[in-house]
Design an enzyme around this catalytic site. Structure first.
Site, mmCIF file in Angstrom:
data_model
loop_
_atom_site.group_PDB
_atom_site.id
_atom_site.type_symbol
_atom_site.label_atom_id
_atom_site.label_comp_id
_atom_site.label_asym_id
_atom_site.label_seq_id
_atom_site.Cartn_x
_atom_site.Cartn_y
_atom_site.Cartn_z
ATOM 1 N N CYS A 2 1.235 -1.208 -0.227
ATOM 2 C CA CYS A 2 0.279 0.271 -0.129
ATOM 3 C C CYS A 2 0.749 0.767 -0.111
ATOM 4 C CB CYS A 2 -0.891 0.513 1.366
ATOM 5 S SG CYS A 2 -2.121 -1.314 1.293
ATOM 6 N N ARG A 27 3.928 0.104 -5.087
ATOM 7 C CA ARG A 27 3.399 -0.519 -3.173
ATOM 8 C C ARG A 27 2.385 -1.316 -3.277
ATOM 9 N NH1 ARG A 27 7.311 1.312 0.912
ATOM 10 N NH2 ARG A 27 5.644 1.121 1.501
ATOM 11 N N TRP A 76 -2.636 -2.542 -1.554
ATOM 12 C CA TRP A 76 -2.487 -3.599 -1.752
ATOM 13 C C TRP A 76 -3.497 -4.976 -0.625
ATOM 14 C CZ3 TRP A 76 -0.683 -8.757 1.036
ATOM 15 C CH2 TRP A 76 0.191 -8.983 -0.190
ATOM 16 N N ASN A 102 -1.249 1.935 5.999
ATOM 17 C CA ASN A 102 -0.485 1.050 5.581
ATOM 18 C C ASN A 102 -0.707 -0.354 6.264
ATOM 19 O OD1 ASN A 102 1.092 -0.514 4.235
ATOM 20 N ND2 ASN A 102 2.722 1.222 4.121
ATOM 21 N N GLY A 103 -0.499 -1.163 5.701
ATOM 22 C CA GLY A 103 -0.115 -2.255 7.637
ATOM 23 C C GLY A 103 -1.002 -3.331 8.133
ATOM 24 N N GLU A 485 17.665 -17.696 -7.055
ATOM 25 C CA GLU A 485 17.434 -16.172 -7.718
ATOM 26 C C GLU A 485 17.129 -16.181 -8.679
ATOM 27 O OE1 GLU A 485 16.410 -14.056 -6.047
ATOM 28 O OE2 GLU A 485 16.863 -11.881 -6.871
ATOM 29 N N LYS A 489 13.031 -14.934 -10.575
ATOM 30 C CA LYS A 489 13.130 -13.733 -10.870
ATOM 31 C C LYS A 489 12.173 -14.626 -12.053
ATOM 32 C CE LYS A 489 14.468 -10.707 -9.449
ATOM 33 N NZ LYS A 489 14.734 -11.205 -8.260
ATOM 34 N N GLU A 492 8.339 -14.449 -10.600
ATOM 35 C CA GLU A 492 7.576 -13.743 -9.777
ATOM 36 C C GLU A 492 7.506 -12.697 -11.316
ATOM 37 O OE1 GLU A 492 9.738 -10.971 -7.012
ATOM 38 O OE2 GLU A 492 11.456 -11.431 -8.178
ATOM 39 N N HIS A 508 16.634 -37.268 -6.998
ATOM 40 C CA HIS A 508 15.519 -38.073 -5.358
ATOM 41 C C HIS A 508 14.310 -37.461 -5.357
ATOM 42 C CE1 HIS A 508 19.776 -39.221 -2.966
ATOM 43 N NE2 HIS A 508 20.252 -38.039 -3.850
ATOM 44 N N LYS A 607 5.905 -4.129 -4.021
ATOM 45 C CA LYS A 607 7.579 -3.904 -3.033
ATOM 46 C C LYS A 607 7.838 -4.367 -1.701
ATOM 47 C CE LYS A 607 11.545 -2.958 -4.957
ATOM 48 N NZ LYS A 607 12.415 -4.032 -5.826
HETATM 49 O O1 M6R Z 1 11.994 -4.872 1.058
HETATM 50 P P1 M6R Z 1 13.606 -6.506 0.957
HETATM 51 O O2 M6R Z 1 14.737 -7.006 0.621
HETATM 52 O O3 M6R Z 1 13.448 -6.675 2.648
HETATM 53 O O4 M6R Z 1 12.295 -7.606 0.205
HETATM 54 C C1 M6R Z 1 12.593 -8.768 0.784
HETATM 55 C C2 M6R Z 1 11.713 -9.608 -0.417
HETATM 56 O O5 M6R Z 1 10.364 -9.325 -0.190
HETATM 57 C C3 M6R Z 1 12.417 -9.103 -2.030
HETATM 58 O O6 M6R Z 1 13.520 -9.997 -1.922
HETATM 59 C C4 M6R Z 1 11.341 -10.220 -2.906
HETATM 60 O O7 M6R Z 1 11.561 -11.539 -3.121
HETATM 61 C C5 M6R Z 1 11.245 -9.446 -3.875
HETATM 62 N N1 M6R Z 1 10.142 -9.296 -4.871
HETATM 63 C C6 M6R Z 1 12.473 -10.387 -5.325
HETATM 64 O O8 M6R Z 1 12.812 -9.565 -6.672
#
Ligand code: M6R
Length: 612
Positions: A2, A27, A76, A102-103, A485, A489, A492, A508, A607
């Site tokens: 948010c 956000r 969000w 927000n929260g 990682e 990517k 997501e 396995h 984000k």
């Molecule tokens: O702001 P942060 O680094 O704590 O965020 C952690 C994760 O939410 C963040 O890395 C998330 O996995 C990303 N969307 C990955 O691209």
């Protein structure tokens, strides 16, 4: 999660609010709304389901709403599905209090029941409506002003919040309260701005206040007064934001993500330059002296998502280079068990935003246990940066795309630098090795540029396989961390089901999922493990997989097995993640583009995850 904005000044608020919200859409983006007040008249509230542009169309880009004082929100969803009814702002029954949030308010059911007993009614399924009506309730019950009423509500609310609230009887003021959710306030001349994140207000002011946890602010036109939860005034120093507003713009790129991928060499160069002084590593700005590091017996890295993957790569580097035991934990797990921590541990919390709820809670747990904490954080003034005993700032600049790239790369530098320094103070490397590792570190930005030059091949490959349904990323050692990682990517932003596997683990169980045409990416940057991973790649190929190989120049034997190979420049194998991740970021990016998806704002994501 948010985004909140607010404006109090002499211009038309709605236009400024929409502009600010457009910078915060990363956000949350399932609905949006505005509340604007024009002097003493009643507040006008407009909301719309969907993207911000729907709200902009509904209000003629804000021109249809008249008023110089207002708040806005992009949502969000947590409590209640995305809908106009659940969109913020929320308003009390007699329109006395209106606010955005927000929260997450954890005890909202209990508070709602209390309010229902006092004849309040509810039109939405949100926890926010409960918070707004609770403030209204206290205002009426005790016949007190906004600061008192908000403070009373804060003592009852459990959870995290950043609240921006306006009151009927105080038409020229906005009130703000915060606990564990970010909020920044800026002033310039006769104007005051507030937002969840700096880019939303940077166009208007660089003079900002980071309101503290459990504090309240009264915002007039060009003024900001702060109070603690006991309603006592507190003095806050303002901070000058030094980065450029352009850093938060697309600058000619089609998406923020591809712009940020290209900014990685700079993020890495800047982060290295901040700690490498006269050919050696100087961590004094982060408060880490050699004596202090020498006293650390083991390291616990706690983080979420990509930051957790940085921790995993860091674990291999630190353990192997510095000979120090390293544990890496997901913050959401760490915080709810009873982790074994030793007084001589160093707990490192890695976070781009510095606001991730689980990471923040993990940090607090470690502090409560009296363990020394270090935050590796990108956002200046964020909660983790302020609460950690020591803070290492990564210099990636503002990162807007939901999928992290440049912040991840800058975080890697932070863990490498710590690994090298730990190795030095523990006597694990000699002066020559120390020097050569620093030299090698400094070559990374140029080598990253070289990887980026190869992007067209990856674009071509991504377009060809844009219909992929399942993907696997496999590797051993650091290559497994890179695979995790790369796979994240892919999931997501491209919505392709993808899994990362330790290559030796496939047999396995998981190999049964491999069939004709399954796309498998084999990561082979570690010479010791190269042959082993190649064998695992051959095994999936013989079961029908289509293979992409990722390795360093010179390892051409991979072409006997892989159908398509991407090469990266040679570097110290400790630092391979920094180069190998780029093709995988590009793969995820171009696949998402080829599928016509919203790269920067993938569905269901936000984000910064400020709720658990
Ligand atoms: O702001 P942060 O680094 O704590 O965020 C952690 C994760 O939410 C963040 O890395 C998330 O996995 C990303 N969307 C990955 O691209």
């Amino acid at each position: 999660m948010c985004g909140i904005v607010g404006y109090n000044g002499n211009r038309n608020a709605a236009e400024i609010l929409l502009e600010g919200l457009s910078k915060l859409e990363y956000r949350g983006y399932d609905s949006a709304g505005l509340a604007v007040r024009n002097g003493t008249s009643d507040v006008e509230v407009v909301k719309a389901k969907g993207r911000l542009r729907v709200l902009a169309e509904k209000t003629n880009d804000g021109k249809a709403l008249k008023g110089n004082c207002g708040i806005g929100h992009t949502r969000w969803a947590t409590h209640g599905e995305p809908s106009e009814k659940n969109a913020h702002p929320h308003i009390s029954d007699d329109r006395n209090v209106v606010g955005v949030h927000n929260g997450i308010i954890e005890n909202y059911q209990e508070l709602k029941e209390k309010l229902l007993r006092h004849q309040y009614t509810f039109y939405s399924n949100t926890d926010t409506e409960v918070a707004i009506k609770l403030i209204d309730y206290y205002m009426k019950k005790y016949q007190e002003g906004p600061i008192d009423s908000i403070a009373r509500a804060m003592t009852r609310i459990k959870g995290s919040y950043a609240l921006a609230v306006m009151f009927k009887e105080y038409p020229e003021e906005i009130y703000v309260a915060r606990k564990d959710s970010p909020m920044v306030i800026g002033t310039k001349g006769e104007e005051t701005f507030l937002a969840s994140d700096v880019p939303a207000i940077l166009k208007y002011t660089r003079n900002v206040y980071y309101i503290g946890n459990q504090q309240i602010a009264r915002l007039g036109k060009g003024s900001a007064e702060f109070y603690d939860i006991d309603r006592e005034p507190v003095e806050l120093e303002s901070t000058e934001v030094t980065w450029d507003a352009e850093a938060a713009e697309k600058g000619g790129f089609e998406h923020f993500m591809i712009k940020e991928i290209h900014e990685q060499p700079k993020a890495v160069r800047d982060t290295i330059a901040s700690v490498v002084k006269e050919d050696s590593i100087d961590l004094s700005e982060a408060g880490l002296s050699d004596e202090l590091l020498a006293g650390v017996h083991s390291v616990v890295i706690v983080a979420c998502g990509s930051a957790y993957h940085v921790g995993l790569a860091g674990q291999y580097v630190m353990e192997s280079l510095a000979g120090i035991p390293v544990r890496v934990e997901l913050a959401s797990e760490f915080r709810y068990r009873d982790p074994l921590l030793d007084p001589k541990d160093l707990v490192i919390v890695i976070s781009q935003s510095g606001e991730t709820a689980d990471s923040l809670a993990a940090l607090r747990l470690a502090k409560e246990r009296g363990i020394m904490t270090l935050g590796i954080v990108n956002v200046v003034g964020s909660s983790i940066a302020r609460e950690a005993d020591r803070t290492f700032y990564t210099l990636a600049g503002p990162e807007i795309a939901v999928a992290t790239t440049k912040a991840y790369s800058a975080q890697l530098i932070a863990v490498y630098v710590l690994a090298i320094q730990l190795a030095k103070v523990r006597g694990k490397i000699d002066a020559e090795t120390y020097r050569s590792l620093i030299d090698e570190l400094q070559t990374l930005p140029k080598k990253m540029d070289r990887v980026l030059e190869d992007k067209e091949r990856i674009q071509w490959f991504a377009a060809k396989y844009s219909n992929a349904k399942d993907m696997f990323f496999i590797g051993r050692g650091i290559d497994y961390a890179i695979s995790m990682e790369g796979s994240l990517k892919m999931k997501e932003i491209s919505y392709v089901h993808s899994e990362a596997y330790a290559a030796g683990e496939l047999k396995h169980g998981t190999i049964s999922l491999v069939e004709d045409g399954t796309l498998v990416v084999g990561v082979c940057t570690q010479s010791r493990l190269y042959e082993k991973t190649l064998s695992n790649m051959a095994e999936v190929k013989s079961r029908g997989a289509y293979l992409m190989g990722l390795t360093s120049y010179g390892n051409y034997a991979i072409e006997d097995t892989a159908d398509f190979t991407v090469y990266i420049p040679r570097t110290s194998e400790y630092f391979a993640t920094s180069l190998a991740i780029i093709p995988l970021q590009l793969l995820g990016y171009y696949l998402s583009v080829a599928r016509g998806l919203n790269v920067d704002k993938p569905r269901n994501l936000a984000k910064s995850v400020t709720v658990e």
